[in-house]
Design an enzyme around this catalytic site. Structure first.
Site, mmCIF file in Angstrom:
data_model
loop_
_atom_site.group_PDB
_atom_site.id
_atom_site.type_symbol
_atom_site.label_atom_id
_atom_site.label_comp_id
_atom_site.label_asym_id
_atom_site.label_seq_id
_atom_site.Cartn_x
_atom_site.Cartn_y
_atom_site.Cartn_z
ATOM 1 N N HIS A 1 50.287 -11.425 30.878
ATOM 2 C CA HIS A 1 51.797 -11.327 31.034
ATOM 3 C C HIS A 1 51.731 -10.363 29.999
ATOM 4 O O HIS A 1 52.806 -9.503 30.090
ATOM 5 C CB HIS A 1 52.170 -12.118 30.344
ATOM 6 C CG HIS A 1 52.792 -12.481 28.894
ATOM 7 N ND1 HIS A 1 51.353 -13.454 28.389
ATOM 8 C CD2 HIS A 1 53.328 -12.522 27.396
ATOM 9 C CE1 HIS A 1 51.462 -13.030 27.040
ATOM 10 N NE2 HIS A 1 53.139 -12.813 27.020
ATOM 11 N N ASP B 1 42.310 -17.463 22.934
ATOM 12 C CA ASP B 1 43.565 -17.251 23.551
ATOM 13 C C ASP B 1 44.291 -15.649 23.892
ATOM 14 O O ASP B 1 45.295 -15.848 25.076
ATOM 15 C CB ASP B 1 44.016 -18.120 22.067
ATOM 16 C CG ASP B 1 45.687 -18.099 22.957
ATOM 17 O OD1 ASP B 1 46.452 -18.350 23.781
ATOM 18 O OD2 ASP B 1 47.330 -18.224 21.904
ATOM 19 N N HIS C 1 44.721 -10.597 26.376
ATOM 20 C CA HIS C 1 45.932 -9.711 26.018
ATOM 21 C C HIS C 1 45.344 -8.638 24.893
ATOM 22 O O HIS C 1 45.824 -7.328 25.840
ATOM 23 C CB HIS C 1 46.372 -9.946 25.040
ATOM 24 C CG HIS C 1 47.131 -11.110 25.817
ATOM 25 N ND1 HIS C 1 47.955 -11.561 26.831
ATOM 26 C CD2 HIS C 1 47.779 -12.174 25.438
ATOM 27 C CE1 HIS C 1 47.988 -12.632 26.725
ATOM 28 N NE2 HIS C 1 48.313 -13.409 25.894
HETATM 29 C C1 BG6 Z 1 49.684 -16.395 25.352
HETATM 30 C C2 BG6 Z 1 49.218 -17.091 23.803
HETATM 31 O O1 BG6 Z 1 49.011 -16.049 25.496
HETATM 32 O O2 BG6 Z 1 50.767 -15.183 24.378
HETATM 33 C C3 BG6 Z 1 50.086 -17.534 22.805
HETATM 34 O O3 BG6 Z 1 48.987 -18.219 24.164
HETATM 35 C C4 BG6 Z 1 50.661 -16.068 22.016
HETATM 36 O O4 BG6 Z 1 49.149 -18.016 21.673
HETATM 37 C C5 BG6 Z 1 51.299 -15.297 23.517
HETATM 38 O O5 BG6 Z 1 51.868 -16.797 21.398
HETATM 39 C C6 BG6 Z 1 51.860 -14.060 22.335
HETATM 40 O O6 BG6 Z 1 52.947 -13.489 23.984
HETATM 41 P P1 BG6 Z 1 54.182 -12.742 22.841
HETATM 42 O O7 BG6 Z 1 54.505 -11.445 24.071
HETATM 43 O O8 BG6 Z 1 54.768 -12.893 22.805
HETATM 44 O O9 BG6 Z 1 53.238 -11.522 22.175
#
Ligand code: BG6
Length: 526
Positions: free
Chosen positions: A199, A257, A262
């Site tokens: 995402h 995670d 990311h």
């Molecule tokens: C997710 C993780 O992929 O990304 C979570 O599983 C994390 O642990 C989250 O909190 C963070 O995403 P964002 O968009 O809130 O920075």
């Protein structure tokens, strides 16, 4: 002035092919459906990207009627859409919501599911493209895909029908399991039918990295070993382990995670070569080259990867529990809630430039950013002594930095040295602060909106290809194995702090330090 070479990117959003589509969400009773997917689809409707006839079919094991599913989704929307929803919007949205109960486990028979879906598709006048979102426990990925195959729901390459399946992470737990999963899926699905979602790639500011780099001619010539001292990539969260996530997190940890997916994706976007064309495979080929060029300088893992775990502390005068006191965490867990790494990229552009990566829970601020720290000017021509009362300090030109603030307050910040107005040459650092909100106003679209729309349009640019995934796992798996097999105790850090002291050692004794953006700085407009 010479004309630029053009590689046209279609800027308008065509939704013409969408009106023949149906969306199915496997795992429709889960948190992701209520918190992210249904709100994103609602926003796509509101912004007129989702034709009114496109059905959204929730699929899960629990028996439910269409009406009870609709009632649950109405509550989800009221909680997750800022500013709420109007009755008219709900009226249109609820008409596209359907629910079909089905077992998704090993041996499931999707015959009845297929019949129900076909009936809904006929009723809605769709039937060319099916998008299935796997918002399930990953252990159901294979059984669900098997069942789709047995029910003749996977069209061949020659068929006019299309199937695209979105897989939520985790996509494997390490190199082996991810390979096995990919191999098993590839027996049933073609790569063009698989959409592995990350995402972060749907976030506006993340998409802007490539556009900023390749749409301006002044910065790109600077992004290399001649000008850059180092790069810091931070994905910091202020929250701890959210209710209900302890079981998952304690098996996963910060490296699996967030860093493996990311953070490494951010690293690829900032370090990759500009692609020859703005196309899914051209971009993913360049990202893959970066992943393949990762190097750790041949040093032992303990010298370039530091795990941390938060311990109880006080935040704003209130007690904050440590990780081991969170719900559903093993009392002696060695799971890391923080990871920092120093990575090198062995290629012509970046040789010798360290990339410092860190992510974790319970930082003082929620902030995700990429900070490019440029080299110091070669000589201190303008160093001055500044005094306030009896306190004097030596001030010289700071090295410039370029920061992509991904969240919160999406911004691009460029720090430069200027002359403080007055009778002397006094040097003063200032920041040019470009805030997306000021320039474009309003709320930026949620990552899931963009990504779901892309799946519906069949655009896989912002999704991870299997070879990228494999390289990312290749890089992190030895670290996971080392930490897990040696039962390495993570370094403690106080909840609400910037991580363990030991992580400072990664930056060496070169005057580099981890950035610590304050709340005031992040919310300051100019
Ligand atoms: C997710 C993780 O992929 O990304 C979570 O599983 C994390 O642990 C989250 O909190 C963070 O995403 P964002 O968009 O809130 O920075």
């Amino acid at each position: 002035m010479s004309n630029p070479v053009t590689s046209p990117v279609v800027t308008g959003v065509s939704t013409s092919g969408l009106k023949d589509s149906a969306i199915m969400i496997f795992g429709a009773s889960g948190d992701l459906t209520a918190r992210k997917l249904i709100p994103a689809l609602f926003m796509l409707q509101k912004k007129e990207f989702l034709p009114p006839n496109v059905p959204i079919i929730g699929v899960a094991r629990r028996e439910k009627t269409d009406d009870s599913f609709r009632a649950e989704m109405k509550i989800a929307l009221s909680k997750n859409i800022k500013g709420g929803i109007t009755e008219a919007e709900w009226e249109t949205f609820s008409k596209r919501l359907f629910y079909v109960a089905s077992n998704l486990e090993e041996g499931a028979d999707f015959g009845p599911l297929r019949d129900s879906v076909e009936k809904i598709e006929r009723q809605q006048g769709v039937g060319v493209t099916r998008v299935i979102y796997m918002a399930t426990d990953p252990k159901l990925f294979l059984s669900a895909v098997d069942a789709l195959g047995k029910a003749d729901m996977i069209p061949s390459a020659e068929s006019p029908r299309k199937l695209r399946i979105v897989f939520e992470k985790p996509f494997g737990r390490d190199l082996n399991s991810s390979r096995l999963l990919s191999q098993s899926l590839s027996k049933q699905l073609r790569e063009d039918q698989i959409y592995r979602i990350d995402h972060y790639l749907g976030k506006e500011t993340v998409q802007n990295i490539l556009l900023f780099r390749c749409g301006n001619s002044i910065f790109e010539p600077l992004l290399n070993r001649n000008h850059v001292d180092h790069v810091q990539i931070t994905v910091a969260e202020s929250q701890g382990i959210e209710a209900g996530r302890g079981g998952y997190y304690d098996k996963s940890g910060a490296l699996r995670d967030v860093l493996q997916n990311h953070v490494l994706q951010l690293l690829c976007l900032i370090a990759m070569e500009p692609p020859a064309r703005f196309e899914a495979d051209a971009i993913r080929d360049e990202k893959l080259k970066v992943l393949k060029a990762f190097s750790t300088g041949g040093r032992p893992i303990s010298e370039w990867a530091i795990p941390g775990q938060y311990v109880a502390s006080e935040i704003n005068g209130k007690p904050a529990p440590g990780y081991l006191q969170e719900e559903r965490i093993a009392p002696d867990s060695n799971r890391e809630t923080y990871v920092a790494m120093k990575v090198l990229i062995d290629n012509w552009r970046w040789a010798g430039v360290p990339f410092y990566l860190r992510t974790g829970k319970r930082f003082p601020e929620r902030v995700s950013e990429i900070a490019i720290q440029f080299k110091h000017p070669p000589m201190h021509l303008f160093s001055t002594v500044e005094c306030e009362g009896d306190m004097c300090q030596f001030v010289s030109a700071q090295s410039n930095s370029l920061v992509f603030r991904i969240q919160p307050n999406e911004a691009i910040l460029l720090s430069v040295s200027t002359k403080r107005p007055g009778m002397q040459y006094q040097i003063h650092p200032v920041t040019m602060n470009f805030q997306f909100e000021d320039a474009f106003g309003g709320e930026l679209p949620e990552a899931y909106e963009r990504l779901l729309l892309d799946v519906l349009r069949g655009d896989s640019t912002l999704f991870t290809r299997s070879d990228e995934l494999e390289e990312a796992w290749k890089f992190v798996t030895p670290v996971l194995e080392y930490w897990e097999s040696q039962t390495i105790r993570p370094e403690p850090y106080a909840a609400g702090s910037w991580g363990p002291d030991k992580a400072d050692q990664l930056l060496g004794s070169t005057g580099r330090s981890w950035r610590k953006p304050t709340s005031a700085e992040m919310h300051k407009k100019h």
